[in-house]
Design an enzyme around this catalytic site. Sequence first.
Site, PDB file in Angstrom:
ATOM      1  N   SER A 413     -11.714 -40.662  16.580  1.00  0.00           N
ATOM      2  CA  SER A 413     -10.675 -39.651  16.419  1.00  0.00           C
ATOM      3  C   SER A 413     -10.538 -39.348  14.935  1.00  0.00           C
ATOM      4  O   SER A 413     -10.429 -40.262  14.112  1.00  0.00           O
ATOM      5  CB  SER A 413      -9.342 -40.173  16.955  1.00  0.00           C
ATOM      6  OG  SER A 413      -9.441 -40.498  18.318  1.00  0.00           O
ATOM      7  N   CYS A 585      -2.547 -42.794  21.910  1.00  0.00           N
ATOM      8  CA  CYS A 585      -3.912 -43.062  21.454  1.00  0.00           C
ATOM      9  C   CYS A 585      -4.101 -44.561  21.281  1.00  0.00           C
ATOM     10  O   CYS A 585      -3.282 -45.227  20.646  1.00  0.00           O
ATOM     11  CB  CYS A 585      -4.197 -42.343  20.129  1.00  0.00           C
ATOM     12  SG  CYS A 585      -5.923 -42.547  19.583  1.00  0.00           S
ATOM     13  N   ASP A 630      -5.587 -40.060  24.348  1.00  0.00           N
ATOM     14  CA  ASP A 630      -6.905 -40.220  23.732  1.00  0.00           C
ATOM     15  C   ASP A 630      -7.137 -41.725  23.698  1.00  0.00           C
ATOM     16  O   ASP A 630      -6.780 -42.398  22.741  1.00  0.00           O
ATOM     17  CB  ASP A 630      -6.893 -39.621  22.321  1.00  0.00           C
ATOM     18  CG  ASP A 630      -8.255 -39.698  21.654  1.00  0.00           C
ATOM     19  OD1 ASP A 630      -9.193 -40.213  22.268  1.00  0.00           O
ATOM     20  OD2 ASP A 630      -8.370 -39.243  20.500  1.00  0.00           O
ATOM     21  N   TRP A 632      -9.336 -45.476  25.103  1.00  0.00           N
ATOM     22  CA  TRP A 632     -10.637 -46.081  25.353  1.00  0.00           C
ATOM     23  C   TRP A 632     -10.429 -47.490  25.871  1.00  0.00           C
ATOM     24  O   TRP A 632      -9.337 -48.060  25.743  1.00  0.00           O
ATOM     25  CB  TRP A 632     -11.467 -46.123  24.072  1.00  0.00           C
ATOM     26  CG  TRP A 632     -10.816 -46.886  22.968  1.00  0.00           C
ATOM     27  CD1 TRP A 632     -10.941 -48.221  22.701  1.00  0.00           C
ATOM     28  CD2 TRP A 632      -9.930 -46.368  21.961  1.00  0.00           C
ATOM     29  NE1 TRP A 632     -10.190 -48.559  21.593  1.00  0.00           N
ATOM     30  CE2 TRP A 632      -9.558 -47.449  21.124  1.00  0.00           C
ATOM     31  CE3 TRP A 632      -9.424 -45.099  21.687  1.00  0.00           C
ATOM     32  CZ2 TRP A 632      -8.701 -47.293  20.033  1.00  0.00           C
ATOM     33  CZ3 TRP A 632      -8.568 -44.949  20.600  1.00  0.00           C
ATOM     34  CH2 TRP A 632      -8.219 -46.034  19.784  1.00  0.00           C
TER      35      TRP A 632
END
Length: 633
Positions: A413, A585, A630, A632
């Site tokens: 990012s 995020c 966003d 992971w």
Amino acid sequence: MADVEAESSTQPEAMEEENPLFSNLDLFLFTLIAGLIIYWFMSRKKAEPIPEFKKLDQPAPSTQETSFIEKMKKTSELSRLAEIGNSLAIFCMATYGEGDPTDNAQDFYDWLQETDGQLDGVNYTVFALGNKTYEHYNAMGAYVDKRLEELGAKRVFDLGMGDDDGNLEEDFVTWREQFWPAMCEHFGVEASGEDSSVRQYELKEHNDINMNKVYTGELGRLKSFETQKPPFDAKNPFLAPVTVNRKLNKAGDRHLMHLEVDITGSKIRYESGDHVAVYPTNDTVIVNRLGQILGVDLDSVISLNNLDEESNKKHPFPCPTTYRTALTHYLDIIHPPRTNVLYELAQYATDLKDQENMRKMASSAPEGKALYQSFVLEDNRNILAILEDLPSLRPPIDHLCELMPRLQARYYSIASSSKVHPNSIHICAVLVEYTTKTGRLTKGVATTWLKNKLVADNAHKSTVPMYIRKSQFRLPFKASNPVIMVGPGTGIAPFMGFIQERGWLKEQGKEVGETVLYCGCRHKEEDYLYQEELEEAEKTGVITKLNVAFSRDQEQKVYVQHLLRTNKVDLWRQIHTDNAHIYICGDARNMARDVQTAFYEIAEELGGMTRTQATDYIKKLMTKGRYSQDVWS
């Protein structure tokens, strides 16, 4: 987003797109099916009219067509499969981000959405690749499976679901072992028995070649790193000089870093929330050790040429090149190898016990699955470790190179705003480094490579091959809307760009809504990322309220979700009354889920909702683009 490596606790991706899950037999059969289709089309005497598929405001296609999807569109290939008896289309669809297609599936996804063509008589099946920790688990596979049926195609085998949070390989093998017998029954054919090893590429050694015609790490055009030409993308990355590389944490045993790369003159444009993709290289120590253990000259110039001359994919990586370049730039030699790789390599083990175990690990038998889990995954053995621990295994290096998956770009990012830094892109990352159960020190490919990108004032500047991947992670169109940002650890990266942009908007005289940040670290005096910048932004009013969770500075751990609950009254007003946009995020497996649960609880308590109603409320925010992630795993 972050590093796509499983190694990385920094920031996605998402799924790796090119790790091979198919055995060579699978590939051979799939290729045979495709080859028969292409041969049938090419051998027809009467040329059929080619329909035009043009998108508005798109440049005209180049004369040399390389996209399989474009060829499929122009020849109506998918719909014409129905004209071939006993034909079958197999779709392997990965999902990334918020249920989005991967880059190489975007055109196909667009076509599926736009087409009103009929696929009656087309037989198909779909295997989906995803990660259940994400909100939109296997959304692309499910969409393709449903959409093909809507267009009239016939599903001949159930949708397969691969979960990378568990064991994607095992999921595929289980699906595949049910798939082949079902297909034999459906098409009335008899299975031939055992798998056989079928090479897809043949080796050509170049003993006398002009070295100017040899690839040295380029991804597309030869010499593209020497003569850079825009536009820059996945096949033509820009070599961005590193201008800043500094350690962010003051103490502790970790290494958190901030890098800045210069994109002056590249014509690259980015927006806050986008991802920067970088192409790392493998550790030269590991590359050299592989050459040593296999007894080869790594500087030999070779090509691996596809045995199927009609295939679009002529080589597994850019050729001609050297083994050294292939192992350094093109192949993933760090991740534990897939079971299909072990199966193919087993034939080269001179110890029959090693052969048996390698083939067993590639089977769906419980004992084989357990052995693969313990020996390869839990012990985190990469291909070098396997070769070191199985001394009877010494495969030809060309076959090894054929089997290894491609080294993928890593996504981060962007930690800057182009409004403030139009010629610079900022990256925030944490070095990945740990010792495995076998006592080996494992280093993250991308983060180790980034750490070593030192800033130089001389002509030999450190550069990073990079390009931009657009994102839907965007600030609200109306600057007056409040924003609530939740990003512990390196999850703060995109919010540094958001904060810069909100500050720039205030300087332009725009009305800017509340800007609230929830971030976190382990210890205030060790790893408080961007402390000076954040405290200055709060002091000048760019950040309305700065909330930092120092998880280990007290006996009871405190995380961002705890701070959300503490500020529930303000949060509910901002969300329910003031139309705030929420951004998350970081880690998908734990943090993102815990934060989402905190929002459910706030909606229940202050909105008087049941859990079901609160869940629906947050999902509606997602649908409206007011709750963006966003994340992971």
